[in-house]
Write an enzyme that holds these catalytic residues in place. Structure first.
Site, mmCIF file in Angstrom:
data_model
loop_
_atom_site.group_PDB
_atom_site.id
_atom_site.type_symbol
_atom_site.label_atom_id
_atom_site.label_comp_id
_atom_site.label_asym_id
_atom_site.label_seq_id
_atom_site.Cartn_x
_atom_site.Cartn_y
_atom_site.Cartn_z
ATOM 1 N N HIS A 261 0.837 -1.027 0.008
ATOM 2 C CA HIS A 261 0.031 0.042 0.075
ATOM 3 C C HIS A 261 1.022 1.361 0.012
ATOM 4 O O HIS A 261 2.250 1.372 0.414
ATOM 5 C CB HIS A 261 -0.770 -0.128 1.301
ATOM 6 C CG HIS A 261 -1.974 0.903 1.377
ATOM 7 N ND1 HIS A 261 -1.596 2.218 1.772
ATOM 8 C CD2 HIS A 261 -3.224 0.957 1.330
ATOM 9 C CE1 HIS A 261 -2.882 2.964 1.922
ATOM 10 N NE2 HIS A 261 -3.608 1.964 1.394
ATOM 11 N N GLN B 16 -4.357 -4.679 7.240
ATOM 12 C CA GLN B 16 -5.560 -5.621 6.940
ATOM 13 C C GLN B 16 -5.312 -7.006 7.556
ATOM 14 O O GLN B 16 -6.414 -7.454 8.153
ATOM 15 C CB GLN B 16 -5.334 -6.132 5.394
ATOM 16 C CG GLN B 16 -5.584 -4.942 4.368
ATOM 17 C CD GLN B 16 -6.967 -4.540 4.429
ATOM 18 O OE1 GLN B 16 -7.833 -5.409 4.636
ATOM 19 N NE2 GLN B 16 -7.027 -3.269 3.885
ATOM 20 N N LYS C 205 -10.139 -0.663 10.828
ATOM 21 C CA LYS C 205 -10.221 -1.948 10.148
ATOM 22 C C LYS C 205 -10.647 -2.942 10.926
ATOM 23 O O LYS C 205 -10.946 -4.044 10.608
ATOM 24 C CB LYS C 205 -8.863 -2.166 9.387
ATOM 25 C CG LYS C 205 -8.256 -0.872 8.589
ATOM 26 C CD LYS C 205 -8.405 -1.044 7.084
ATOM 27 C CE LYS C 205 -7.437 -0.209 6.494
ATOM 28 N NZ LYS C 205 -7.923 0.504 5.263
ATOM 29 N N CYS D 127 -4.727 2.574 -3.601
ATOM 30 C CA CYS D 127 -3.429 3.014 -3.105
ATOM 31 C C CYS D 127 -2.227 2.066 -3.326
ATOM 32 O O CYS D 127 -1.535 1.738 -2.453
ATOM 33 C CB CYS D 127 -3.503 3.534 -1.589
ATOM 34 S SG CYS D 127 -4.838 4.515 -1.509
HETATM 35 N N1 PMP Z 1 -1.834 -0.631 4.720
HETATM 36 C C1 PMP Z 1 -2.602 -1.384 4.034
HETATM 37 C C2 PMP Z 1 -2.468 -2.877 3.660
HETATM 38 C C3 PMP Z 1 -4.179 -0.846 4.198
HETATM 39 O O1 PMP Z 1 -5.099 -1.499 3.314
HETATM 40 C C4 PMP Z 1 -4.226 0.516 4.319
HETATM 41 C C5 PMP Z 1 -5.626 1.067 4.441
HETATM 42 N N2 PMP Z 1 -6.232 0.876 3.257
HETATM 43 C C6 PMP Z 1 -3.152 1.322 4.955
HETATM 44 C C7 PMP Z 1 -1.778 0.575 5.013
HETATM 45 C C8 PMP Z 1 -3.347 2.534 5.474
HETATM 46 O O2 PMP Z 1 -4.211 2.417 6.712
HETATM 47 P P1 PMP Z 1 -4.882 3.894 7.220
HETATM 48 O O3 PMP Z 1 -5.589 4.555 6.172
HETATM 49 O O4 PMP Z 1 -5.916 3.511 8.454
HETATM 50 O O5 PMP Z 1 -3.711 4.685 7.697
#
Ligand code: PMP
Length: 414
Positions: free
Chosen positions: A128, A211, A234, A371
């Site tokens: 991500h 996740q 999450k 992302c």
């Molecule tokens: N890493 C992963 C694998 C994610 O899925 C996400 C959120 N989609 C994030 C990092 C970032 O998390 P947050 O937006 O809650 O900071």
């Protein structure tokens, strides 16, 4: 059992027609989580740590109790402590800063910091952006080389033979930072070879658990990472709060991140001294109500641990079968371990059109690059439609998704 669990989520009463398949973006929140946030704001509503009165001390105790639970949820090490952050992203930014700062004394803990070869950070193409961009920012500034584990066109790690060996010959790999579970494919990567590599070469092993925290907290514990970052939202908790979990002594030895009230021992005109960890990384007033609610989310996840696990398998097995029968290709099919997250493509239809047409059928999914632009390149697509399921979903929800995809296909005649 699922009915009992679903009854805890007010979302379903307010949105009886919606099939919510976007838990990879954020999970729904049970009533007890909402109530805890409300309880703080209505019953206590006071600041922590600095108050000498009983209410403030009570709030401080609640926050400190959640801190312990948040660390214990992902780590069995009694030496690990949780630093409160705004979420996974902030935790990874904090880790990227302190692990590359020349003001951190990391050589006492990680031998790679004593080696004079070009320092490097090992990531993967499946990360991500939250686990890429913070490292890039500091790597550019502080002379670190960024290295990537390649992934194949299904999103699985695909390092050639001798890959790690050749990196170790050329660089001092100081940091290995990987996501345990992909938010695009739901693949639970086997990180054990990278954990071993980090151990053998004295590197810091960082896990983005955004996740995995909901689907596989036991796998995080098994890996025993040096740093773990995750978000409450999450895991059925509120937005705007999360933790970075790490060894207290390592955190004590590292450079500070933000300055301000609540993180100091003594402030003088020219300089200040700081608290030990975790306090030194928590400048300013914390999101106290959110921390209360986070505590209830952890309690909920613990209570329903078994069901979360069995539903993961149940929904994935059923979902895979339905996707196969309907001949809808999804990425990560056949991976060693996967949660019920379906990134799919309908030939001829853009992912955003698919998302909009599914919404017309009251099926809420996400569309885009999620992302993960480097992963999109490896999958050879610009975007996917993604349905991500959680414990409160049912087989009926899967059926509705497949029917709604049928509707999209009819429109695009595919
Ligand atoms: N890493 C992963 C694998 C994610 O899925 C996400 C959120 N989609 C994030 C990092 C970032 O998390 P947050 O937006 O809650 O900071």
């Amino acid at each position: 059992m699922v009915d009992k669990l679903r009854a805890e989520f007010p979302f379903f009463s307010f949105n009886p027609k919606i099939v919510y398949l976007d838990s990879g973006a954020t999970a729904l929140k049970p009533q007890r989580v909402v109530d805890a946030l409300n309880f703080y704001n209505t019953h206590e509503s006071v600041n922590i740590h600095r108050g000498v009165y009983q209410l403030s001390q009570r709030a401080t105790n609640t926050v400190e109790d959640v801190r312990k639970k948040a660390a214990a949820f992902v780590s069995s090490s009694p030496e690990h402590v949780a630093v409160f952050t705004r979420g996974t992203t902030e935790g990874l930014n904090l880790a990227a800063h302190i692990l590359t700062s020349t003001k951190s004394n990391l050589a006492d803990f990680f031998a790679s910091y004593k080696i004079s070869k070009t320092p490097a950070i090992l990531l993967s193409e499946s990360e991500h952006h939250a686990n890429i961009v913070p490292w890039q920012i500091f790597a550019q500034e502080r002379g670190y080389k960024l290295l990537y584990i390649p992934v194949d066109s299904e999103g699985k790690f695909n390092a050639p033979k001798g890959f790690l060996q050749s990196l170790a010959e050329k660089y001092s790999v100081r940091i290995v930072a990987l996501s345990l579970q992909s938010n695009v494919t739901g693949i639970l990567h086997d990180l054990s070879p990278y954990r071993t590599f980090a151990d053998e070469h004295g590197a810091v092993f960082v896990v983005d658990a955004a996740q995995a925290v909901v689907h596989a907290p036991h796998e995080i514990k098994k890996l025993n990472p040096d740093f773990i970052s995750y978000s409450a939202h999450k895991l059925f908790g509120p937005t705007g709060i999360g933790v970075l979990v790490a060894h207290k002594k390592v955190l004590d030895a590292c450079d500070v991140y933000q300055g301000g009230g609540g993180m100091i021992n003594l402030v003088e005109h020219e300089k200040s001294t700081y608290l030990d960890a975790p306090g030194k990384y928590e400048a300013g007033t914390q999101a106290i109500g959110e921390i209360y609610a986070f505590g209830k989310a952890l309690e909920f996840a613990e209570e329903y641990k078994e069901l979360i696990h069995t539903q993961d398998i149940n929904l994935r097995e059923y979902g895979d079968e339905k996707f196969h029968n309907a001949q809808i290709r999804f990425f990560g099919d056949g991976a060693r371990m996967r949660s019920p997250i379906y990134s799919f493509e309908i030939p001829g239809a853009h992912a955003h059109d698919t998302g909009t047409l599914l919404d017309e059928q009251n099926v809420a999914i996400r569309a885009g690059h999620h992302c993960c632009q480097l992963l999109m390149q490896a999958l050879k697509v610009s975007a996917t439609a993604r349905a991500s399921l959680a414990v409160y979903n049912t087989r009926d929800d899967v059926d509705k998704l497949i029917d709604a995809i049928g509707y999209v296909r009819k429109i695009f005649r595919k």
